[in-house]
Write an enzyme that holds these catalytic residues in place. Structure first.
Site: not given
Length: 483
Positions: A170, A196-197
């Site tokens: 993705k 998000e990381r």
């Protein structure tokens, strides 16, 4: 009678005190009759180095409210003073935010200089554009990605979602689409990293800098390690910046969100901290209204469009999950990423039969495009039906017509793969962006049997049919040289 601006000034100076702390949800008490309004901002006046910003969520009684924190509340004690600003959370917008990485409050997080003092600001809460002012144009947004442009065309000013489980590509697709918007349409890209990381955020920032598109991109992050309030409102911050470019600057905007499921997840965390009873599968009871409040603001007005492309994580690959079904109801285009496709090495791993678009209509895309797309779908659907028979008995047991369909469907599968520019450093393959006309011509040639004698590998991970032909001729020349 005091004037309105005097009342506003008085309200701005109202102070309360922390009454209770439950993780990211804080109860604040004020004097009777001075409660700040819902969705207004509060500032905690504590002795820590970093700021602690709150947003009013609900009024418990005449003197107490509940607020959601945007930063860590570790070390916060009862009785700490809280200042009511009297206005909603205001984030910076305009040219000065381009090329910057910002947090949910609009503060730079890229070690760059502070934003100019005269940077305009807008509230993160706004009503959607009136229906009569919205544009209904159906111009196609060409991505340069063959399988999307052919089978799930996206609209300029539309909403598209990419659904997929973990590790099916993705984020890579989102990065490729940012490049397509900035390079082809010379528009503005606004990226919302929701949950998000840190590693993914750093990789995206580095890639934007390397490819030279950062100057026309805004990155807004509510990272995974931040409180749920920051993740919950990061999408609204990015949307506010997009609306400013659309309404004030009349520029086309590509709004990318990765990942909208984390927006829902953050809302569920806040809901449980507020003590609400959960709904289906443990989601918040306000799931539908929260998603609608976000999605309905994504609209186009005359002369400028906000095109939204959203990555949506599918928990446990369950497409009946309430969050997934709620989000998909707002989309014009649904792109489904398949783990089976990824396992076979077909990238982008888009399921051509599970994906759909409202724009795939002969009145919108034209008769030639529509007919080619339908024939491609039919060939791939028939191949999928025959897969079990082939695995048990072999292709030789099929009839001549089915053998021909299988041969062409396998070539179509491989032709719809494509090397991306953003993955060149990892794959060593030069990325390709393919015009829609070339995609249709290539699929038409395969359906008409022009490539029946070619090796399947010649069509794998190439751009146009001309690239595949060159690959086939090169392989034939190598074989002749060996013999």
């Amino acid at each position: 009678m005091p004037r309105h601006d005097e009342l506003s000034t008085k309200r701005n100076r109202v102070r309360g005190a922390v009454a209770a702390v439950r993780g990211a949800v804080i109860d604040v008490s004020f004097a009777e009759g001075s409660l700040p309004p819902i969705n207004s901002a509060l500032t905690v006046e504590w002795d820590r180095a970093g700021p602690l910003d709150l947003e009013v969520h609900s009024h418990l009684d005449q003197t107490t409210l509940q607020a959601v924190a945007f930063q860590s509340t570790a070390g916060l004690a009862r009785g700490v003073p809280v200042l009511a600003t009297g206005e909603p959370i205001m984030v910076p917008v305009g040219e000065s935010v381009l090329g910057r990485l910002l947090d949910v409050m609009g503060e730079p997080q890229d070690n760059g200089p502070p934003l100019p003092a005269d940077t305009p600001r807008r509230s993160i809460h706004a009503a959607p554009p009136l229906l009569r002012s919205q544009s209904t144009a159906t111009d196609i947004f060409e991505t340069g990605i063959k399988v999307i442009d052919l089978l799930t065309p996206m609209a300029q000013g539309g909403k598209a979602a990419m659904f997929g489980g973990a590790g099916v590509g993705k984020t890579v697709l989102v990065m490729e689409l940012i490049r397509a918007m900035v390079e082809k349409y010379e528009g503005i890209s606004v990226f919302a990293g929701i949950g998000e990381r840190s590693r993914e955020g750093h990789e995206l920032l580095t890639e934007m800098q390397r490819s030279g598109v950062l100057a026309r991109t805004v990155l807004v992050y509510g990272q995974m390690n931040e409180p749920p309030g920051a993740r919950w409102r990061a999408a609204l911050t990015a949307l506010t910046m997009s609306e400013y470019f659309r309404d004030q600057k009349h520029r086309n905007v590509l709004l990318l969100m990765d990942n909208v499921f984390r927006f829902v997840q953050a809302g569920a965390e806040v809901s449980s901290l507020l003590g609400r009873l959960p709904s289906r599968v443990g989601y918040q009871p306000t799931l539908a209204s929260e998603v609608a409040g976000l999605e309905e603001r994504i609209a186009s007005v005359a002369g400028s469009a906000v095109t939204a492309i959203q990555a949506v994580y599918v928990p446990a690959d369950d497409f009946t999950d309430p969050a997934v079904t709620t989000i998909s109801g707002h989309m014009d285009c649904v792109v489904v990423l398949s783990r089976a496709q990824a396992a076979e090495g077909f990238y982008p791993a888009i399921d051509p039969l599970g994906s759909s678009s409202m724009l795939l209509d002969p009145l919108v895309v034209g008769e030639d495009h529509y007919r080619t797309a339908e024939e491609v779908r039919q060939a791939l659907a028939r191949f999928r039906e025959l897969t079990d028979i082939i695995s048990l008995l072999g292709v030789e047991e099929l009839g001549a017509a089915d053998r021909q369909i299988v041969k062409r469907a396998r070539r179509l599968q491989r032709f719809l793969t494509q090397p991306f520019m953003v993955t060149e450093a990892f794959t060593g393959m030069k990325g390709a962006s393919v015009a829609l006309a070339d995609t249709i011509a290539g699929c038409r040639a395969i359906l008409d049997g022009e490539t029946d004698d070619w090796a399947e590998s010649s069509l794998y991970m190439v751009g146009t049919l001309a690239d595949a032909r060159a690959k086939e001729e090169k392989a034939n020349s190598a074989d002749k040289a060996e013999t």
